[in-house]
Design an enzyme around this catalytic site. Structure first.
Site, PDB file in Angstrom:
ATOM      1  N   LYS A   1       0.850  -1.195   0.000  1.00 42.88           N
ATOM      2  CA  LYS A   1       0.000   0.000   0.000  1.00 42.88           C
ATOM      3  C   LYS A   1       0.881   1.238   0.000  1.00 42.88           C
ATOM      4  O   LYS A   1       1.785   1.372   0.851  1.00 42.88           O
ATOM      5  CB  LYS A   1      -0.870  -0.031   1.260  1.00 42.88           C
ATOM      6  CG  LYS A   1      -2.243   0.536   1.090  1.00 42.88           C
ATOM      7  CD  LYS A   1      -3.056   0.220   2.337  1.00 42.88           C
ATOM      8  CE  LYS A   1      -4.420   0.835   2.263  1.00 42.88           C
ATOM      9  NZ  LYS A   1      -5.107   0.760   3.553  1.00 42.88           N
TER      10      LYS A   1
HETATM   11  C1  E4P Z   1      -8.456   1.028   3.730  1.00 43.49           C
HETATM   12  O1  E4P Z   1      -7.650   0.678   2.897  1.00 43.49           O
HETATM   13  C2  E4P Z   1      -8.405   2.341   4.388  1.00 43.49           C
HETATM   14  O2  E4P Z   1      -7.213   2.510   5.040  1.00 43.49           O
HETATM   15  C3  E4P Z   1      -9.587   2.493   5.311  1.00 43.49           C
HETATM   16  O3  E4P Z   1     -10.745   2.060   4.627  1.00 43.49           O
HETATM   17  C4  E4P Z   1      -9.737   3.887   5.865  1.00 43.49           C
HETATM   18  O4  E4P Z   1     -10.956   3.962   6.558  1.00 43.49           O
HETATM   19  P1  E4P Z   1     -11.303   5.151   7.585  1.00 43.49           P
HETATM   20  O5  E4P Z   1     -11.478   6.404   6.807  1.00 43.49           O
HETATM   21  O6  E4P Z   1     -12.563   4.706   8.252  1.00 43.49           O
HETATM   22  O7  E4P Z   1     -10.128   5.231   8.526  1.00 43.49           O
END
Ligand code: E4P
Length: 217
Positions: free
Chosen positions: A83
């Site tokens: 990521k």
């Molecule tokens: C997933 O890859 C993201 O990091 C996550 O969905 C972020 O979600 P949030 O905005 O609820 O922290």
């Protein structure tokens, strides 16, 4: 549509596996902090449990360091998906890692132009953050619609991974707008099966069944 679970909580993942709904897992530094676990250790454990992609995020800010971290994370297991943040350094690292056949998930996407860059850099996934846009009164679903249109216009293979999902409606709308994947917190995923009329109907059926005095086995 594929479902990824947005968590680094092993117990939650294990609990959902028998449903057959878990096509992958996404983590981020905040979820790792919440798990209280060692990053590499928990990612390795999730990769053992789940066959699909498991996103593990780099924390460096410069492209060359992101590439080193990404290669190191990719070495944990074959299904690690590196990521990377949607910055110019992240795009450069995505281009390098994707070029080496490493799966990539470009994260923190809040605009269609950003998603265009990620696709051109060969990202496996682009993660538009729906909930965080809604939080500031910008329609997150409109972003999914725009990215879908742009990717289809040019036949980009990058998959749209709807992220920052907060509700069942986010999941439904992501599916309607053509997202390839939704990464869903465990609580929201479990809630997708709930409907008061299902509960009411089931109770009525079981009450009538009891009156028959029969048993299936
Ligand atoms: C997933 O890859 C993201 O990091 C996550 O969905 C972020 O979600 P949030 O905005 O609820 O922290």
């Amino acid at each position: 549509m594929k479902f990824f679970v947005d968590t680094a909580d092993i117990a939650e993942i294990k609990g959902l596996l028998p449903t057959g709904l878990v096509d992958g897992v996404t983590t981020n530094p905040s979820l790792i902090m919440k798990s209280g676990r060692d990053f590499r250790e928990v990612v390795a454990e999730i990769c053992d449990l789940v066959d699909g992609p498991v996103s593990a995020e780099v924390t460096a800010l410069e492209a060359d360091k992101m590439i080193s971290e990404g290669k190191s994370l990719a070495g944990i297991a074959e299904n690690v998906c590196v990521k990377l943040p949607l910055t110019m350094d992240g795009i450069t690292a995505c281009n390098a890692l994707s070029g080496e056949g490493i799966k990539t998930n470009v994260t923190l996407c809040f605009a269609a132009n950003q998603a265009l860059l990620a696709a051109k850099a060969g990202a496996t996934f682009i993660s538009p953050f729906i909930g965080r846009l809604d939080d500031i009164n910008i329609d997150g679903m409109e972003l999914i619609r725009e990215i879908r249109m742009i990717y289809d216009n040019y036949d980009f293979r990058t998959e749209i991974l709807a992220a920052s999902i907060r509700s069942a409606n986010h999941v439904k709308d992501s599916a309607l707008f053509g997202a390839d994947v939704a990464t869903v917190p465990p609580g929201v995923l479990k809630g997708l099966a709930s409907h008061p009329l299902t509960d009411k109907g089931l109770k009525a059926f079981l009450d009538d069944w009891a009156k028959t005095g029969q048993k299936i086995i």
